[in-house]
Design a protein around this motif. Structure first.
Motif, PDB file in Angstrom:
ATOM      1  N   ALA A  11       0.769  -1.120   0.023  1.00  0.00           N
ATOM      2  CA  ALA A  11      -0.016  -0.274  -0.041  1.00  0.00           C
ATOM      3  C   ALA A  11       0.945   1.414  -0.051  1.00  0.00           C
ATOM      4  O   ALA A  11       0.479   2.361  -0.481  1.00  0.00           O
ATOM      5  CB  ALA A  11      -0.820  -0.019   1.187  1.00  0.00           C
ATOM      6  N   TYR A  12       1.998   1.202   0.483  1.00  0.00           N
ATOM      7  CA  TYR A  12       2.900   2.182   0.841  1.00  0.00           C
ATOM      8  C   TYR A  12       4.066   2.282  -0.169  1.00  0.00           C
ATOM      9  O   TYR A  12       5.012   3.235  -0.082  1.00  0.00           O
ATOM     10  CB  TYR A  12       3.339   2.663   2.073  1.00  0.00           C
ATOM     11  N   PHE A  13       4.085   1.382  -1.222  1.00  0.00           N
ATOM     12  CA  PHE A  13       5.342   1.260  -1.804  1.00  0.00           C
ATOM     13  C   PHE A  13       5.435   2.559  -2.824  1.00  0.00           C
ATOM     14  O   PHE A  13       4.302   2.875  -3.369  1.00  0.00           O
ATOM     15  CB  PHE A  13       5.154   0.070  -2.986  1.00  0.00           C
ATOM     16  N   GLY A  14       6.618   3.165  -2.810  1.00  0.00           N
ATOM     17  CA  GLY A  14       6.709   4.547  -3.785  1.00  0.00           C
ATOM     18  C   GLY A  14       6.399   5.732  -3.039  1.00  0.00           C
ATOM     19  O   GLY A  14       6.562   6.808  -3.387  1.00  0.00           O
ATOM     20  N   ALA A  15       5.840   5.382  -1.635  1.00  0.00           N
ATOM     21  CA  ALA A  15       5.498   6.634  -0.808  1.00  0.00           C
ATOM     22  C   ALA A  15       6.574   7.436  -0.438  1.00  0.00           C
ATOM     23  O   ALA A  15       7.668   6.545   0.086  1.00  0.00           O
ATOM     24  CB  ALA A  15       4.539   6.358   0.027  1.00  0.00           C
ATOM     25  N   ASP A  16       6.640   8.606  -0.120  1.00  0.00           N
ATOM     26  CA  ASP A  16       7.780   9.205   0.402  1.00  0.00           C
ATOM     27  C   ASP A  16       7.251   9.397   1.867  1.00  0.00           C
ATOM     28  O   ASP A  16       6.259   9.191   2.313  1.00  0.00           O
ATOM     29  CB  ASP A  16       7.987  10.663   0.056  1.00  0.00           C
ATOM     30  N   VAL A  17       8.619   9.747   2.712  1.00  0.00           N
ATOM     31  CA  VAL A  17       8.215   9.869   4.184  1.00  0.00           C
ATOM     32  C   VAL A  17       8.541  11.633   4.446  1.00  0.00           C
ATOM     33  O   VAL A  17       9.566  11.982   3.834  1.00  0.00           O
ATOM     34  CB  VAL A  17       9.269   9.259   5.035  1.00  0.00           C
ATOM     35  N   THR A  34      18.327   1.741  12.594  1.00  0.00           N
ATOM     36  CA  THR A  34      17.299   2.217  11.748  1.00  0.00           C
ATOM     37  C   THR A  34      17.803   3.017  10.521  1.00  0.00           C
ATOM     38  O   THR A  34      17.092   2.856   9.492  1.00  0.00           O
ATOM     39  CB  THR A  34      16.510   3.285  12.811  1.00  0.00           C
ATOM     40  N   MET A  35      19.166   3.477  10.781  1.00  0.00           N
ATOM     41  CA  MET A  35      19.741   4.169   9.524  1.00  0.00           C
ATOM     42  C   MET A  35      20.014   3.282   8.528  1.00  0.00           C
ATOM     43  O   MET A  35      19.579   3.266   7.298  1.00  0.00           O
ATOM     44  CB  MET A  35      20.789   4.859   9.749  1.00  0.00           C
ATOM     45  N   ARG A  36      20.521   1.839   8.822  1.00  0.00           N
ATOM     46  CA  ARG A  36      20.877   0.664   7.932  1.00  0.00           C
ATOM     47  C   ARG A  36      19.235   0.341   7.277  1.00  0.00           C
ATOM     48  O   ARG A  36      19.410   0.247   5.996  1.00  0.00           O
ATOM     49  CB  ARG A  36      21.394  -0.456   8.670  1.00  0.00           C
ATOM     50  N   ARG A  37      18.202   0.158   8.073  1.00  0.00           N
ATOM     51  CA  ARG A  37      16.768  -0.218   7.487  1.00  0.00           C
ATOM     52  C   ARG A  37      16.290   0.860   6.364  1.00  0.00           C
ATOM     53  O   ARG A  37      15.937   0.636   5.553  1.00  0.00           O
ATOM     54  CB  ARG A  37      16.025  -0.521   8.744  1.00  0.00           C
ATOM     55  N   LEU A  38      16.565   2.222   6.878  1.00  0.00           N
ATOM     56  CA  LEU A  38      16.122   3.319   6.049  1.00  0.00           C
ATOM     57  C   LEU A  38      16.991   3.251   4.596  1.00  0.00           C
ATOM     58  O   LEU A  38      16.372   3.277   3.397  1.00  0.00           O
ATOM     59  CB  LEU A  38      16.275   4.704   6.599  1.00  0.00           C
ATOM     60  N   HIS A  39      18.298   3.021   4.594  1.00  0.00           N
ATOM     61  CA  HIS A  39      19.181   2.903   3.609  1.00  0.00           C
ATOM     62  C   HIS A  39      18.646   1.645   2.893  1.00  0.00           C
ATOM     63  O   HIS A  39      18.597   1.882   1.426  1.00  0.00           O
ATOM     64  CB  HIS A  39      20.772   2.731   3.831  1.00  0.00           C
ATOM     65  N   ARG A  40      18.498   0.607   3.297  1.00  0.00           N
ATOM     66  CA  ARG A  40      17.960  -0.535   2.331  1.00  0.00           C
ATOM     67  C   ARG A  40      16.752  -0.234   1.819  1.00  0.00           C
ATOM     68  O   ARG A  40      16.609  -0.511   0.712  1.00  0.00           O
ATOM     69  CB  ARG A  40      17.921  -1.808   3.347  1.00  0.00           C
ATOM     70  N   LEU A  41      15.739   0.323   2.503  1.00  0.00           N
ATOM     71  CA  LEU A  41      14.219   0.676   2.054  1.00  0.00           C
ATOM     72  C   LEU A  41      14.597   1.515   0.889  1.00  0.00           C
ATOM     73  O   LEU A  41      13.753   1.388  -0.177  1.00  0.00           O
ATOM     74  CB  LEU A  41      13.314   1.042   3.154  1.00  0.00           C
ATOM     75  N   ARG A  42      15.431   2.557   0.930  1.00  0.00           N
ATOM     76  CA  ARG A  42      15.884   3.313   0.029  1.00  0.00           C
ATOM     77  C   ARG A  42      16.186   2.822  -1.195  1.00  0.00           C
ATOM     78  O   ARG A  42      15.629   3.268  -2.677  1.00  0.00           O
ATOM     79  CB  ARG A  42      16.607   4.451   0.481  1.00  0.00           C
ATOM     80  N   GLU A  43      16.925   1.973  -1.133  1.00  0.00           N
ATOM     81  CA  GLU A  43      17.570   1.285  -2.351  1.00  0.00           C
ATOM     82  C   GLU A  43      16.685   0.377  -3.098  1.00  0.00           C
ATOM     83  O   GLU A  43      16.399   0.353  -4.229  1.00  0.00           O
ATOM     84  CB  GLU A  43      18.774   0.621  -1.863  1.00  0.00           C
ATOM     85  N   ARG A  44      15.387  -0.268  -1.928  1.00  0.00           N
ATOM     86  CA  ARG A  44      14.516  -1.432  -2.674  1.00  0.00           C
ATOM     87  C   ARG A  44      13.308  -0.564  -3.134  1.00  0.00           C
ATOM     88  O   ARG A  44      12.979  -0.996  -4.411  1.00  0.00           O
ATOM     89  CB  ARG A  44      14.331  -2.369  -1.506  1.00  0.00           C
ATOM     90  N   SER A  45      12.834   0.474  -2.564  1.00  0.00           N
ATOM     91  CA  SER A  45      11.692   0.882  -3.117  1.00  0.00           C
ATOM     92  C   SER A  45      11.917   2.436  -3.724  1.00  0.00           C
ATOM     93  O   SER A  45      10.902   2.913  -4.098  1.00  0.00           O
ATOM     94  CB  SER A  45      10.491   0.989  -2.008  1.00  0.00           C
ATOM     95  N   GLY A  46      13.145   3.005  -3.458  1.00  0.00           N
ATOM     96  CA  GLY A  46      13.168   4.185  -4.333  1.00  0.00           C
ATOM     97  C   GLY A  46      12.511   5.506  -3.459  1.00  0.00           C
ATOM     98  O   GLY A  46      12.522   6.422  -3.769  1.00  0.00           O
ATOM     99  N   ILE A  65      19.293  12.236   8.349  1.00  0.00           N
ATOM    100  CA  ILE A  65      18.365  11.390   8.074  1.00  0.00           C
ATOM    101  C   ILE A  65      17.521  11.811   6.707  1.00  0.00           C
ATOM    102  O   ILE A  65      17.205  10.729   5.992  1.00  0.00           O
ATOM    103  CB  ILE A  65      17.393  11.044   9.014  1.00  0.00           C
ATOM    104  N   CYS A  66      17.414  12.886   6.221  1.00  0.00           N
ATOM    105  CA  CYS A  66      16.748  13.193   5.024  1.00  0.00           C
ATOM    106  C   CYS A  66      17.171  13.449   3.759  1.00  0.00           C
ATOM    107  O   CYS A  66      18.585  13.882   3.810  1.00  0.00           O
ATOM    108  CB  CYS A  66      15.934  14.571   5.476  1.00  0.00           C
ATOM    109  N   ASP A  67      16.665  13.150   2.710  1.00  0.00           N
ATOM    110  CA  ASP A  67      17.451  13.570   1.339  1.00  0.00           C
ATOM    111  C   ASP A  67      17.180  14.861   1.046  1.00  0.00           C
ATOM    112  O   ASP A  67      18.486  15.482   0.438  1.00  0.00           O
ATOM    113  CB  ASP A  67      16.425  12.655   0.453  1.00  0.00           C
TER     114      ASP A  67
END
Length: 142
Positions: A11-17, A34-46, A65-67
Motif C-alpha cells: 500500500a505504501y510502496f513508492g510513498a515518501d516520508v 534504523t539508519m541501515r533499515r532506511l538505507h535498504r528501504l531507499r535502495e529497494r523501493s526508491g 536522515i533526510c534526502d
C-alpha cells in the motif's frame, strides 16, 4: 501478521516520508540499525525522506536522515526579524545626521556663502508682499 505487513508494504510502496521538526533533535536522530533499515528501504523501493524544518534554515540532525530539508516560516522567524529590523534601524541612524549636526552644517554653509561674498548673514526679511503671499529671503549684507 507477516501477510498484513506485506499488504501495508504494498500500500505504501513508492510513498515518501515527511518528517516535521523544529530541528531540536538528538545527533544522530536515529540509531545505526534504523539508519541501515532506511538505507535498504531507499535502495529497494526508491522512496525519499523529506524534512520540514520549522523556523530559520540552518544545519540540523534532519540533514543526516533526510534526502532534502525544506524550511517553513524561515522568513518569519521572530529572532531573525528582530535582528533584521535592528540592523535596518541602525544603518538609517548612521546615515542621517543628528538634528544638531544638521544645524551646524546649515550655519557653516551660510557662513561660507557670506565669506565668499565678503558680507555678513542677516536673518530672513520680507522683501515683497503681495496679497496672501510673502517672499522671504536671506539678505547678504555687505
Amino acid at each position: 501478521e507477516p501477510d498484513a505487513q506485506r499488504g501495508a508494504d504494498v500500500a505504501y510502496f513508492g510513498a515518501d516520508v515527511l518528517l516535521i521538526s523544529d530541528g531540536e533533535l538528538p545527533h544522530p536522530p536515529v540509531d545505526e540499525g534504523t539508519m541501515r533499515r532506511l538505507h535498504r528501504l531507499r535502495e529497494r523501493s526508491g522512496f525519499e525522506v523529506h524534512g520540514l524544518l520549522i523556523g530559520a534554515a540552518r544545519e540540523t540532525p534532519l540533514d543526516v536522515i533526510c534526502d532534502q530539508v525544506h524550511t517553513f516560516l524561515g522568513d518569519w522567524d521572530p529572532l531573525a526579524l528582530l535582528r533584521r529590523r535592528t540592523e535596518e534601524r541602525e544603518s538609517e541612524e548612521e546615515a542621517k545626521p543628528s538634528a544638531r549636526e544638521e544645524l551646524v552644517r546649515q550655519r557653516e554653509a551660510r557662513r561660507a556663502k557670506a565669506s565668499v561674498k565678503g558680507g555678513r548673514v542677516a536673518g530672513p526679511k520680507v522683501v515683497r508682499r503681495g496679497g496672501s503671499h510673502q517672499l522671504m529671503a536671506v539678505m547678504m549684507m555687505a
